[in-house]
Design a protein around this motif. Structure first.
Motif, PDB file in Angstrom:
ATOM      1  N   SER A 171      -4.699  24.749  40.074  1.00  0.00           N
ATOM      2  CA  SER A 171      -4.781  23.212  39.774  1.00  0.00           C
ATOM      3  C   SER A 171      -6.306  22.762  39.596  1.00  0.00           C
ATOM      4  CB  SER A 171      -4.066  22.378  40.712  1.00  0.00           C
ATOM      5  OG  SER A 171      -2.747  22.932  40.826  1.00  0.00           O
ATOM      6  N   ALA A 172      -6.304  21.617  38.930  1.00  0.00           N
ATOM      7  CA  ALA A 172      -7.531  20.942  38.664  1.00  0.00           C
ATOM      8  C   ALA A 172      -8.061  20.462  39.789  1.00  0.00           C
ATOM      9  CB  ALA A 172      -7.553  20.080  37.485  1.00  0.00           C
ATOM     10  N   PRO A 173      -9.365  20.119  40.156  1.00  0.00           N
ATOM     11  CA  PRO A 173      -9.967  19.121  41.314  1.00  0.00           C
ATOM     12  C   PRO A 173      -9.478  17.898  41.081  1.00  0.00           C
ATOM     13  CG  PRO A 173     -11.693  20.812  40.391  1.00  0.00           C
ATOM     14  CD  PRO A 173     -10.655  20.912  39.285  1.00  0.00           C
ATOM     15  N   PRO A 174      -9.391  17.218  41.995  1.00  0.00           N
ATOM     16  CA  PRO A 174      -8.912  15.811  42.030  1.00  0.00           C
ATOM     17  C   PRO A 174      -9.545  14.973  41.275  1.00  0.00           C
ATOM     18  CG  PRO A 174      -8.896  16.648  44.500  1.00  0.00           C
ATOM     19  CD  PRO A 174      -9.740  17.434  43.550  1.00  0.00           C
ATOM     20  N   LEU A 175     -10.680  14.938  41.144  1.00  0.00           N
ATOM     21  CA  LEU A 175     -11.700  14.184  40.142  1.00  0.00           C
ATOM     22  C   LEU A 175     -11.274  14.237  38.677  1.00  0.00           C
ATOM     23  CD1 LEU A 175     -13.716  11.695  40.401  1.00  0.00           C
ATOM     24  CD2 LEU A 175     -15.482  13.385  40.421  1.00  0.00           C
ATOM     25  N   LEU A 176     -11.368  15.504  38.553  1.00  0.00           N
ATOM     26  CA  LEU A 176     -10.940  16.088  36.941  1.00  0.00           C
ATOM     27  C   LEU A 176      -9.651  15.588  36.756  1.00  0.00           C
ATOM     28  CD1 LEU A 176     -12.696  19.394  36.500  1.00  0.00           C
ATOM     29  CD2 LEU A 176     -13.323  17.119  35.403  1.00  0.00           C
ATOM     30  N   ARG A 177      -8.751  15.819  37.655  1.00  0.00           N
ATOM     31  CA  ARG A 177      -7.243  15.175  37.549  1.00  0.00           C
ATOM     32  C   ARG A 177      -7.125  13.993  37.463  1.00  0.00           C
ATOM     33  NH1 ARG A 177      -5.345  18.141  41.306  1.00  0.00           N
ATOM     34  NH2 ARG A 177      -5.276  16.414  42.820  1.00  0.00           N
ATOM     35  N   TRP A 178      -7.886  12.983  38.084  1.00  0.00           N
ATOM     36  CA  TRP A 178      -7.880  11.698  37.718  1.00  0.00           C
ATOM     37  C   TRP A 178      -8.318  11.242  36.478  1.00  0.00           C
ATOM     38  CZ3 TRP A 178     -10.570  10.705  43.254  1.00  0.00           C
ATOM     39  CH2 TRP A 178      -9.611  11.118  44.208  1.00  0.00           C
ATOM     40  N   SER A 179      -9.480  11.968  36.086  1.00  0.00           N
ATOM     41  CA  SER A 179      -9.916  11.487  34.647  1.00  0.00           C
ATOM     42  C   SER A 179      -9.125  11.826  33.490  1.00  0.00           C
ATOM     43  CB  SER A 179     -11.267  12.359  34.555  1.00  0.00           C
ATOM     44  OG  SER A 179     -11.302  13.709  34.499  1.00  0.00           O
ATOM     45  N   SER A 180      -8.443  12.942  33.644  1.00  0.00           N
ATOM     46  CA  SER A 180      -7.398  13.366  32.819  1.00  0.00           C
ATOM     47  C   SER A 180      -6.376  12.578  32.618  1.00  0.00           C
ATOM     48  CB  SER A 180      -6.817  14.668  32.954  1.00  0.00           C
ATOM     49  OG  SER A 180      -5.976  15.412  32.047  1.00  0.00           O
ATOM     50  N   ARG A 181      -5.880  11.861  33.659  1.00  0.00           N
ATOM     51  CA  ARG A 181      -4.656  10.911  33.759  1.00  0.00           C
ATOM     52  C   ARG A 181      -5.260   9.831  33.331  1.00  0.00           C
ATOM     53  NH1 ARG A 181      -2.065  12.691  39.575  1.00  0.00           N
ATOM     54  NH2 ARG A 181      -1.247  14.635  38.919  1.00  0.00           N
ATOM     55  N   LEU A 182      -6.366   9.332  33.484  1.00  0.00           N
ATOM     56  CA  LEU A 182      -7.159   7.943  32.965  1.00  0.00           C
ATOM     57  C   LEU A 182      -7.202   7.992  31.548  1.00  0.00           C
ATOM     58  CD1 LEU A 182      -8.139   5.167  33.481  1.00  0.00           C
ATOM     59  CD2 LEU A 182     -10.260   6.364  33.856  1.00  0.00           C
ATOM     60  N   ARG A 183      -7.603   9.116  31.063  1.00  0.00           N
ATOM     61  CA  ARG A 183      -7.542   9.281  29.552  1.00  0.00           C
ATOM     62  C   ARG A 183      -6.422   9.059  28.978  1.00  0.00           C
ATOM     63  NH1 ARG A 183      -9.029  14.221  29.489  1.00  0.00           N
ATOM     64  NH2 ARG A 183     -11.195  13.846  29.889  1.00  0.00           N
ATOM     65  N   ALA A 184      -5.255   9.741  29.403  1.00  0.00           N
ATOM     66  CA  ALA A 184      -3.985   9.822  28.821  1.00  0.00           C
ATOM     67  C   ALA A 184      -3.523   8.435  28.905  1.00  0.00           C
ATOM     68  CB  ALA A 184      -3.071  10.442  29.778  1.00  0.00           C
ATOM     69  N   GLN A 185      -3.753   7.320  30.007  1.00  0.00           N
ATOM     70  CA  GLN A 185      -3.667   5.909  30.043  1.00  0.00           C
ATOM     71  C   GLN A 185      -4.478   5.312  29.122  1.00  0.00           C
ATOM     72  OE1 GLN A 185      -1.346   4.037  32.081  1.00  0.00           O
ATOM     73  NE2 GLN A 185      -0.410   6.127  32.337  1.00  0.00           N
ATOM     74  N   ILE A 186      -5.430   5.837  29.042  1.00  0.00           N
ATOM     75  CA  ILE A 186      -6.293   4.748  27.961  1.00  0.00           C
ATOM     76  C   ILE A 186      -5.350   5.012  26.560  1.00  0.00           C
ATOM     77  CG2 ILE A 186      -8.379   4.832  26.518  1.00  0.00           C
ATOM     78  CD1 ILE A 186      -9.652   5.408  29.202  1.00  0.00           C
ATOM     79  N   VAL A 187      -5.027   6.149  26.129  1.00  0.00           N
ATOM     80  CA  VAL A 187      -4.618   6.350  25.079  1.00  0.00           C
ATOM     81  C   VAL A 187      -3.063   5.616  24.977  1.00  0.00           C
ATOM     82  CG1 VAL A 187      -3.272   8.293  23.453  1.00  0.00           C
ATOM     83  CG2 VAL A 187      -5.456   8.628  24.560  1.00  0.00           C
ATOM     84  N   VAL A 188      -2.274   5.787  25.852  1.00  0.00           N
ATOM     85  CA  VAL A 188      -1.111   4.924  25.880  1.00  0.00           C
ATOM     86  C   VAL A 188      -1.182   3.450  25.778  1.00  0.00           C
ATOM     87  CG1 VAL A 188       1.063   4.543  27.331  1.00  0.00           C
ATOM     88  CG2 VAL A 188       0.181   6.859  27.124  1.00  0.00           C
ATOM     89  N   ARG A 189      -2.137   2.903  26.521  1.00  0.00           N
ATOM     90  CA  ARG A 189      -2.230   1.655  26.557  1.00  0.00           C
ATOM     91  C   ARG A 189      -3.024   1.037  25.397  1.00  0.00           C
ATOM     92  NH1 ARG A 189      -0.970  -1.010  30.926  1.00  0.00           N
ATOM     93  NH2 ARG A 189      -0.623   0.300  32.972  1.00  0.00           N
ATOM     94  N   ALA A 190      -3.922   1.558  24.632  1.00  0.00           N
ATOM     95  CA  ALA A 190      -4.504   1.228  23.521  1.00  0.00           C
ATOM     96  C   ALA A 190      -3.458   1.199  22.513  1.00  0.00           C
ATOM     97  CB  ALA A 190      -5.603   2.230  23.017  1.00  0.00           C
ATOM     98  N   LYS A 191      -2.477   2.304  22.259  1.00  0.00           N
ATOM     99  CA  LYS A 191      -1.531   2.335  21.158  1.00  0.00           C
ATOM    100  C   LYS A 191      -0.558   1.141  21.301  1.00  0.00           C
ATOM    101  CE  LYS A 191      -1.315   7.216  20.206  1.00  0.00           C
ATOM    102  NZ  LYS A 191      -0.446   8.374  20.132  1.00  0.00           N
TER     103      LYS A 191
END
Length: 730
Positions: A171-191
């Motif tokens: 699995s990805a390290p926690p910090l990278l995992r959080w950044s990936s989830r934040l990126r996905a949230q930015i896409v969802v909320r922006a749309k």
């Protein structure tokens, strides 16, 4: 030596690029010559001698660094291409693909672009095993076409893989995992929050992903020189750093404020995948913070030199990438060139913004023209508008995304002005592109022209720094832009590789004629192949288009150009009795002069003649056997373009044409279009088959290849040789 880091960094960069542009031996010879020249100064100018020794040593170390990277790259390519599976770490995710970082046994670390159509995309930082077909990136087959292989090499990307299976190993390290989830949230909320256009811009600015942009938005901004706002650049990092520093300095001590600010910006870099512009900006922020903590003022040019040295050390070949050149070029221009023209007494904010935008565009113009072959005179005004408003827009949209977590209704209401401003700006850009001279096509500038322009630029900047600005020097600088225009003196026939289709271009001085342009494959024959080719040689439009018949693999490229507003002055197309030609002209908005040619007619100019051999009269419909057949005559060169004629019609055309120097093989090399008797009459020196690699029809057929080989005709194929240029005698 003033700013020694700058000169050492430049010498190191030159040495590191020698193994890729020339050879390691050339770099060593240059370093030896520099050392010998330095020895000659020992007797009377010791300071010069030591400077020469230092620069020669930096050059030699750079050669060693570049050669080490090149050898690792050479060992990695065959290792990658012979593997059935790869194990590595996910580095960057975008759309339906991701980059896998692998470490070959020979040393170094490189990337493979993995395309995955399964459920769910991996996260950055995950360790995966990928199984599938691994191959090389596609190289540019035509002049002016974008070279994916060269671009990938500059990024350390050496292969691509169509994945069949993916296995998670760690699995990805926690910090990278959080950044990936934040990126996905930015896409969802922006749309959810913004309109389609605004959401695409916000996602591109915050995450670097451009796949969410509506069709045409990126192309519009690129034509007007404003596409840089869609890339995660140093400007975005500067905006964020200023925003963060404004608050942190009020609640924390200086050293803690800088530390927290750097951690925040580092996390932003993780969010965007650390593009080179972001790395440069982060390094600049770090040097600035260290300088402030030590009570020093960081010199921007020295900071750039240090960052240049570090980036070259990590991956020398990345400085062959256009984006890296623009990133460092823009930063250097803002630090060294723009201040030289700044007025000492009076400072007006609006005038300073306009002047900065103009000077920045001017200093980067040779780089831009070497890749895009055109520019917009209105880009200065567009960039002035962008530079004055993008920081407010960026921070406002970022604040709305944060607000939408707690008060989604209020955020949606406040998003209306953002949507309106983006819509208004895009409409303004669309109107600007309709103005006269909205896009000026210059062609690819010659190397000597670029060198001469930059020499004038440097001399003008130095004189302006010491003696102030002067209209005469400014006028000379503007006139030197003419050195960047390509001289349209080519005399050649080009057979472009468009996959399974046809496209031939006749260039004769300032005239560009196109004979068919289309493809039945995945290639965008018009926008990706023909248009870059025309612009590369300085042609903004088409003087004469010849359409043999209306099959998609002969015309859909022309349709793309007409839809994009590229001018076609004259069109040769048979007026078929079933009305299909008239319908095609109307559907595609052709506004030039349309000729319906018949056998015996001649079109073109005195130096460039197109004689019509077929059809005798207007055919009933667009069919292979009704292909418009033209004989091109240019001086002593005669070339026959028979479209998709069958063997019987080809023989009739050969009897009319007589001997020719060049033959476009009919119907992509089909066995049904071979006539030994016709070839005996034509006696071509060279024949060209236009077909796609591994096409469904099996073109060219073995019978065709055997017939041409038996007659001793030199045969070229676009699927094997790429685009071809046949030069005409003066």
């Amino acid at each position: 030596m003033k700013r020694p880091f700058l000169w050492v960094g430049i010498a190191f960069l030159c040495g590191a690029l020698c193994p890729f542009l020339f050879s390691s031996a050339a770099g060593c010879v240059l370093a030896a010559a520099g050392s010998l020249a330095s020895l000659s100064f020992l007797a009377f100018r010791r300071s010069w001698a030591w400077r020469g020794f230092v620069l020669s040593a930096a050059l030699l170390i750079g050669v060693g660094s570049g050669e080490h990277y090149r050898k690792n790259e050479e060992n990695a390519v065959p290792w990658l291409l012979t593997r059935q599976e790869l194990t590595g770490t996910v580095a960057l995710v975008g759309g339906q693909s991701f980059r896998l970082k692998v470490e070959p046994p020979g040393g170094g670390s490189f990337y493979c672009q993995v395309f995955w159509e399964g459920d769910g995309m991996p996260e950055p930082g995950q360790e995966l095993t990928v199984r599938g077909e691994i191959g090389e990136l596609s190289a540019a087959d035509n002049p002016g076409q974008f070279d994916w292989k060269a671009y990938g090499r500059s990024q350390g990307l050496l292969a691509q893989c169509n994945a069949d299976e993916i296995f998670l190993r760690r699995s990805a390290p926690p910090l990278l995992r959080w950044s990936s989830r934040l990126r996905a949230q930015i896409v969802v909320r922006a749309k959810a929050l913004f309109s389609e256009e605004t959401a695409g811009l916000v996602i591109a600015m915050l995450t670097g992903r451009k796949d969410e942009l509506p069709e045409g938005v990126y192309e519009t901004l690129q034509e007007l020189g404003g596409a840089h706002v869609l890339a995660v650049s140093g400007m975005h990092v500067a905006i964020l750093s200023g925003f963060v520093a404004f608050f942190l300095r009020r609640i924390l001590r200086k050293k803690y404020a800088y530390g927290v600010g750097f951690c925040f910006l580092f996390f932003f870099g993780m969010l965007t995948g650390f593009p080179i512009s972001c790395v440069r900006a982060l390094g600049g922020y770090l040097l600035f913070a260290v300088g402030r903590l030590l009570g020093k003022r960081a010199d921007p040019i020295t900071s750039l030199a240090i960052l240049l040295f570090v980036c070259v050390l990590l991956r020398p070949v990345q400085f062959l990438d256009f984006g890296t050149q623009l990133s460092f070029g823009a930063a250097f221009s803002l630090a060294a060139f723009v201040p030289a023209f700044r007025e000492r007494k009076e400072r007006r904010r609006l005038w300073d913004a306009a002047r900065t935008s103009f000077l920045l565009q001017l200093s980067l113009l040779p780089l831009l023209l070497s890749r895009s072959y055109c520019f917009s005179p209105y880009s200065v005004a567009v960039n002035c508008l962008l530079l004055s408003g993008v920081s407010v827009f960026f921070l406002f949209c970022l604040s709305l995304l944060l607000l939408s977590v707690f008060l989604p209704g209020a955020a949606a209401a406040l998003a209306i002005p953002a949507n309106f401003s983006v819509e208004l700006f895009l409409q303004l850009c669309d109107r600007i592109l309709r103005l006269p001279f909205a896009v000026v096509v210059t062609g690819k500038p010659e190397l000597w022209g670029m060198a001469a322009f930059y020499a004038v630029l440097v001399v003008t900047a130095v004189r302006s720094r010491h003696k102030g600005t002067h209209p005469l020097r400014g006028g000379i600088l503007l006139l030197s832009v003419g050195l960047l225009f390509h001289c349209r003196d080519e005399k050649a026939i080009a057979f472009l590789d468009v996959g399974q289709g046809d496209c031939a271009v006749v260039l004769y001085e300032d005239t560009a004629c196109v004979i068919d342009c289309g493809s039945s494959g995945a290639t965008e024959a018009g926008s990706e192949v023909l248009l870059p080719f025309l612009r590369r040689y300085g042609h903004a439009g088409i003087d004469l288009a010849v359409v043999s018949h209306l099959d998609a693999d002969h015309v859909n490229g022309l349709e793309q150009l007409l839809a994009a507003g590229i001018s076609v002055e004259r069109l040769l197309l048979c007026d078929y009795a079933d009305g299909s030609a008239k319908a095609w002209v109307e559907e595609n908005g052709f506004s030039g002069v349309w000729y319906s040619p018949k056998a015996g007619e001649v079109y073109g100019t005195e130096k460039l003649r197109f004689s019509i051999l077929f059809p005798e009269e207007a055919p009933e419909a667009s069919q292979n056997e009704n292909s418009l057949t033209v004989l091109l005559e240019c001086g002593e060169v005669r070339a026959l373009f028979p479209g998709d004629l069958g063997a019987e019609r080809l023989l009739a055309a050969a009897r009319k044409a007589g001997s020719v120097a060049l033959l476009k093989v009919p119907h992509h090399g089909s066995r049904f279009s071979v006539s030994v008797e016709a070839l005996a009459l034509l006696e071509p020196e060279v024949a060209v088959i236009s077909c796609g690699r591994g096409n469904f029809y099996g073109h060219p057929h073995d019978e065709t290849l055997e017939a041409y080989e038996r007659l001793g005709i030199v045969l070229h194929r676009t699927d094997a040789d790429g685009g071809l240029l046949y030069f005409l005698s003066p």
